[in-house]
Scaffold this motif. Structure first.
Motif: not given
Length: 274
Positions: A58, A54, A48, A112, A68, A46, A64, A127, A66, A129
């Motif tokens: 952050l 995201p 931003s 994070g 999940s 990801l 990043y 989630n 991610k 990051y």
């Protein structure tokens, strides 16, 4: 189910601690599905931008990875979601509540963020990051921390949290140690006596400081030292500000570890004591 892209960006993490995070989340997911279900672990890159972020808190315009963890379990209401990262908050009768608090602490230390999405009856998704490393390639370490530990070192881990015992046992296994587990001070004392009686004493004992509803390390170390004044006992606690950790020698401990600890910290403690 695992979904891992081949082009995943690099992140700088402590392998043992992030392993603990993932196992914490998997354990929670499993317990949220008493009738069975599916756990999906996925990773994605990801980035931003000034117009898209995201996750909350952050920094903007950054990259990043991610991670999940999604389950198909019972889900959680909003009043529970707001408290799940608080120490000792638990929806399980036998739970300590420290699993998600430790998870949150580890991710925060890695700069994070961790978020949760859940609705009753619709499952839960955590989630994570993690900021991307500025390094472009993986560099092999020039030495192995495992070689520093004496061979056939026998260590007992006392902790009421099954996940903590599993993670610590995995770390010690990587260091080439033989491990025995205890859930409270009473069991640790019995195992300690049995091992001495067989002529196979423990080289080191690592004990959780407090055990809800049972004997913790503070009480157990006194009895162990009565059995063997030369015993080496390390105190471990999730509360780094606890005065016992700062003054562990006054209570009979040989060293102190603040949870969650890294495999490097664990190996250094063992090497120093033995």
């Amino acid at each position: 189910k695992l979904e891992m892209p081949e082009n995943l960006w690099l992140v700088e993490v402590d392998r043992g601690q992030v392993s603990q995070v993932v196992q914490n989340l998997i354990l929670n997911a499993r317990q949220a599905m008493p009738g069975g279900g599916t756990i999906r672990i996925s990773c994605e890159n990801l980035e931003s931008t000034a117009n898209e972020q995201p996750a909350p808190m952050l920094p903007m315009q950054n990259k990043y990875v991610k991670i999940s963890v999604t389950d198909t379990g019972v889900g959680m209401p909003g009043n529970v979601i707001d408290k799940i990262f608080d120490p000792y908050f638990s929806t399980k009768q036998a739970g300590s509540g420290l699993g998600l608090a430790i998870t949150h602490s580890i991710i925060k230390k890695h700069k994070g963020t961790i978020t949760v999405i859940s609705k009753p009856g619709e499952g839960t998704t955590f989630n994570i990051y993690l900021p991307v490393s500025k390094e472009k390639r993986i560099v092999a370490k020039s030495h192995s921390v495992m070689a520093e530990i004496p061979e056939n070192t026998k260590i007992m881990i006392m902790d009421d949290d099954e996940l903590v015992r599993d993670i610590a046992g995995e770390m010690l296994s990587q260091l080439g140690c033989e491990t025995v587990m205890a859930v409270n001070g009473e069991e640790a004392i019995d195992l300690f006596k049995q091992a001495r009686g067989k002529g196979q004493p423990f080289d080191l004992v690592i004990m959780d400081l407090t055990i809800p509803g049972g004997m913790g390390g503070r009480e157990a170390v006194t009895i162990i030292l009565q059995e063997d004044p030369a015993a080496k006992v390390v105190v471990a606690s999730g509360y780094s500000t606890d005065p016992i950790l700062a003054n562990y020698q006054a209570y009979g401990f040989s060293a102190a570890l603040a949870k969650p600890f890294r495999i490097k910290e664990l190996s250094e403690i063992i090497k120093k004591i033995l």
